[in-house]
Design an enzyme around this catalytic site. Sequence first.
Site, PDB file in Angstrom:
ATOM      1  N   HIS A  68     174.422  23.583  77.120  1.00 53.50           N
ATOM      2  CA  HIS A  68     173.237  24.354  76.713  1.00 53.50           C
ATOM      3  C   HIS A  68     173.033  25.463  77.741  1.00 53.50           C
ATOM      4  O   HIS A  68     172.051  25.493  78.475  1.00 53.50           O
ATOM      5  CB  HIS A  68     172.003  23.451  76.639  1.00 53.50           C
ATOM      6  CG  HIS A  68     170.871  24.030  75.828  1.00 53.50           C
ATOM      7  ND1 HIS A  68     170.287  23.391  74.758  1.00 53.50           N
ATOM      8  CD2 HIS A  68     170.210  25.212  75.952  1.00 53.50           C
ATOM      9  CE1 HIS A  68     169.311  24.138  74.263  1.00 53.50           C
ATOM     10  NE2 HIS A  68     169.248  25.255  74.962  1.00 53.50           N
ATOM     11  N   GLU A 101     174.168  27.046  70.446  1.00 49.88           N
ATOM     12  CA  GLU A 101     173.971  28.465  70.143  1.00 49.88           C
ATOM     13  C   GLU A 101     174.962  29.410  70.825  1.00 49.88           C
ATOM     14  O   GLU A 101     174.592  30.250  71.668  1.00 49.88           O
ATOM     15  CB  GLU A 101     172.544  28.890  70.481  1.00 49.88           C
ATOM     16  CG  GLU A 101     171.502  28.093  69.727  1.00 49.88           C
ATOM     17  CD  GLU A 101     170.103  28.621  69.917  1.00 49.88           C
ATOM     18  OE1 GLU A 101     169.868  29.349  70.883  1.00 49.88           O
ATOM     19  OE2 GLU A 101     169.240  28.304  69.080  1.00 49.88           O
TER      20      GLU A 101
HETATM   21  O1  IDE Z   1     163.310  30.294  72.781  1.00 50.29           O
HETATM   22  C1  IDE Z   1     163.021  28.967  72.507  1.00 50.29           C
HETATM   23  C2  IDE Z   1     164.301  28.141  72.485  1.00 50.29           C
HETATM   24  C3  IDE Z   1     164.953  27.996  73.860  1.00 50.29           C
HETATM   25  O2  IDE Z   1     164.031  27.503  74.799  1.00 50.29           O
HETATM   26  C4  IDE Z   1     166.154  27.054  73.697  1.00 50.29           C
HETATM   27  O3  IDE Z   1     166.750  26.709  74.936  1.00 50.29           O
HETATM   28  C5  IDE Z   1     167.221  27.693  72.833  1.00 50.29           C
HETATM   29  O4  IDE Z   1     168.120  26.722  72.307  1.00 50.29           O
HETATM   30  C6  IDE Z   1     166.599  28.501  71.713  1.00 50.29           C
HETATM   31  N1  IDE Z   1     167.246  29.162  70.774  1.00 50.29           N
HETATM   32  C7  IDE Z   1     166.321  29.829  70.062  1.00 50.29           C
HETATM   33  C8  IDE Z   1     166.625  30.686  68.877  1.00 50.29           C
HETATM   34  N2  IDE Z   1     167.585  31.638  69.185  1.00 50.29           N
HETATM   35  C9  IDE Z   1     167.356  32.787  69.909  1.00 50.29           C
HETATM   36  C10 IDE Z   1     167.386  33.978  69.269  1.00 50.29           C
HETATM   37  C11 IDE Z   1     167.207  35.133  69.986  1.00 50.29           C
HETATM   38  C12 IDE Z   1     167.007  35.090  71.346  1.00 50.29           C
HETATM   39  C13 IDE Z   1     166.971  33.865  71.994  1.00 50.29           C
HETATM   40  C14 IDE Z   1     167.136  32.698  71.260  1.00 50.29           C
HETATM   41  C15 IDE Z   1     165.091  29.567  70.557  1.00 50.29           C
HETATM   42  N3  IDE Z   1     165.290  28.727  71.571  1.00 50.29           N
END
Ligand code: IDE
Length: 448
Positions: free
Chosen positions: A122, A167
């Site tokens: 992660h 991701e």
């Molecule tokens: O931003 C909230 C969470 C983050 O804390 C997590 O570690 C991560 O897995 C996570 N992914 C997203 C959705 N994807 C995303 C899209 C654009 C910029 C950053 C994250 C949101 N989040």
Amino acid sequence: MSKSYVFPEGFVWGAATAAYQIEGSPLADGAGPSIWQRFAHTPGRMLNDDNGDIACDHYNRFRDDIAIMKSLGLQSYRFSISWSRVLPEGKGRVNQKGLDFYERLVDTLLENDIAPVATLFHWDLPAALDDRGGWLNPDVADWFGEYSEVMFKRLDGRIKRWATLNEPWVVTDGGYLHGALAPGHRNRFEAPIASHHLLRAHGKSVQAYRAIGQHDIGIVVNIEPKYAASDSAEDQAARDRAEAYMNRQYLDPVFFGKYPEQMRDIFGEAWPEWPQADMDLISQPIDFIGVNYYTRNVTRHDESSWPLKASPVRQPQHTYTETGWEVYPQGLTDTLTWVKQRYGNPQVFITENGAAFFDPPKAERGRVRDPLRVSYLRQHLRAVHDAIDAGCNIGGYFVWSLLDNLEWSLGYSKRFGIVHVDYQTQTRTPKDSARYYAGIVASHGARL
Ligand SMILES: OC[C@@H]1[C@@H](O)[C@H](O)[C@@H](O)c2nc(CNc3ccccc3)cn21
């Protein structure tokens, strides 16, 4: 007659976190630094110069946090493993104390009837591997396979659901194209290479699992459904590019063994050709996919946008979160039915869904009122149920996040937790949304 939102038997209710965002003690007990420990200590990279040195002190408080999960009735907990705790140099020597921490965490979860779901990566790549090129070095796939094998041998059986990557799109777009996230590169030629090596690493991990694992392995992707801002051909094409770039760039290789045709339009000369053997490695079968859903994107053509030539159009009729994301629950139903239709209805877990709304730094008389988050959860859980009614194979839901935590380069400024954390005292306070979610879990959705 309003519809019943009771979820199918066996649907799993959980919450999610990630190592660098909650653990603290990043160098304790022989752990090596990760690129996020390094990035967070690089002046100018983090809002308010925040870092993960303490975070939620979960490394020391995990038993208390598991007690909170138990009190909420959670059946499962998604967490990530810090690669450099276990392999301080990223490969070779194993740090037994690092492994011991995750073994204690998993055994305590099991003692509390909470099923562990582990994400191997992660975002917190060992700094020692970044020194060797990190995701740009083709050897990284073997390094990740080696790390995966260490974890499978120690914990498979107690952990029955593994995710290889969290991701890969964010890792590449944030870490190698736009530079907002670790390791902070901004290079159009590096991004496709990092993407491909992330997918090869996924493949090596799945290959290792098939040799020694007895349970399930998958990958976690963020999906943001794209809707054309108009019927114009250029907006439709922009939507198609945006969908290919974020939503298909990783799932198409995993399920079809090939990249979306738009990738060459997007990256031009920076888009390499890869050998079929790589695509075969990437596309070996998996058992589930994790979908992280937060918002949608209404997309228009934008000649000035690099490299996508696509930009979002704000939707003033809807609520926006503290991170600037439109609240659009229909997008979750659309995402899940899109995955069903495009990839043959694989088993899906919603591995992250949640929102940052303003929450106070301290609880007031033991309470934190978060009505917008309660509403967000209600709307999105109903959206999941609608997708199940449409025949989607959904195995469970993990709210992001269990705890307020370090929101990467935004530091502690954004609170996603259903449990409030007072960072001065480390006091945990379940928010109203935690009590709401506990009621949904207890009634298996009936109270939605
Ligand atoms: O931003 C909230 C969470 C983050 O804390 C997590 O570690 C991560 O897995 C996570 N992914 C997203 C959705 N994807 C995303 C899209 C654009 C910029 C950053 C994250 C949101 N989040």
